[in-house]
Design an enzyme around this catalytic site. Sequence first.
Site, PDB file in Angstrom:
ATOM      1  N   HIS A 191       0.834  -1.211   0.000  1.00 35.62           N
ATOM      2  CA  HIS A 191       0.000   0.000   0.000  1.00 35.62           C
ATOM      3  C   HIS A 191       0.859   1.247   0.000  1.00 35.62           C
ATOM      4  O   HIS A 191       2.037   1.201   0.342  1.00 35.62           O
ATOM      5  CB  HIS A 191      -0.991   0.042   1.173  1.00 35.62           C
ATOM      6  CG  HIS A 191      -0.360   0.029   2.535  1.00 35.62           C
ATOM      7  ND1 HIS A 191      -0.104  -1.136   3.231  1.00 35.62           N
ATOM      8  CD2 HIS A 191       0.062   1.035   3.348  1.00 35.62           C
ATOM      9  CE1 HIS A 191       0.428  -0.838   4.404  1.00 35.62           C
ATOM     10  NE2 HIS A 191       0.562   0.473   4.500  1.00 35.62           N
TER      11      HIS A 191
ATOM     12  N   HIS B  41       3.941   7.080   3.819  1.00 38.44           N
ATOM     13  CA  HIS B  41       4.881   5.951   3.703  1.00 38.44           C
ATOM     14  C   HIS B  41       4.441   4.999   2.598  1.00 38.44           C
ATOM     15  O   HIS B  41       3.311   5.047   2.126  1.00 38.44           O
ATOM     16  CB  HIS B  41       5.036   5.205   5.031  1.00 38.44           C
ATOM     17  CG  HIS B  41       3.812   4.491   5.541  1.00 38.44           C
ATOM     18  ND1 HIS B  41       2.923   5.076   6.400  1.00 38.44           N
ATOM     19  CD2 HIS B  41       3.333   3.241   5.312  1.00 38.44           C
ATOM     20  CE1 HIS B  41       1.954   4.209   6.681  1.00 38.44           C
ATOM     21  NE2 HIS B  41       2.172   3.086   6.028  1.00 38.44           N
TER      22      HIS B  41
ATOM     23  N   GLU C 128       7.596   0.895   5.198  1.00 36.79           N
ATOM     24  CA  GLU C 128       7.051  -0.163   6.043  1.00 36.79           C
ATOM     25  C   GLU C 128       7.278  -1.503   5.342  1.00 36.79           C
ATOM     26  O   GLU C 128       7.147  -1.595   4.116  1.00 36.79           O
ATOM     27  CB  GLU C 128       5.544   0.086   6.224  1.00 36.79           C
ATOM     28  CG  GLU C 128       4.828  -0.921   7.102  1.00 36.79           C
ATOM     29  CD  GLU C 128       3.336  -0.583   7.263  1.00 36.79           C
ATOM     30  OE1 GLU C 128       2.793   0.176   6.440  1.00 36.79           O
ATOM     31  OE2 GLU C 128       2.736  -1.095   8.214  1.00 36.79           O
TER      32      GLU C 128
HETATM   33 CO    CO Z   1       1.106   1.270   6.315  1.00 39.89          CO
END
Ligand code: CO
Length: 134
Positions: free
Chosen positions: A7, A79, A130
């Site tokens: 994502h 992020h 991440e």
């Molecule tokens: Co995230």
Amino acid sequence: MIGRLNHVAIAVPDLDAAAALYRGALGAEVGAPQDEPDHGVTVVFITLPNTKIELLYPLGENSPIAAFLEKNPAGGIHHLCYEVEDIIAARDKLKAEGLRVLGDGEPKIGAHGKPVLFLHPKDVAGTLTELEQV
Ligand code: CO
């Protein structure tokens, strides 16, 4: 080592307006807002054919995205999240390469119920990154 882009997270100052933009003008599949008190955010998940977008809005005091929105009042990309098969092996390899892992370095359960880690943005081309074990 990194796999699919899981994502892209975008911090927004107005969650309803951003959800309406993606649902309306951009014609995407937009979910209902979900409070994630453990992470200090309310999230709207947007499902695209090849990845997801997560709209992040601060929840409660000390939200990790409050300072980001102060610096970026119009919102912005917060992020990226890449999938990895083994988060401990990925962490150890990246630490050996000199990348810094945020927090205590141990995986935490992320917004999708799976183990996640964050890498220091200064070590990843200026991008908070991440890793999620899938
Ligand atoms: Co995230």
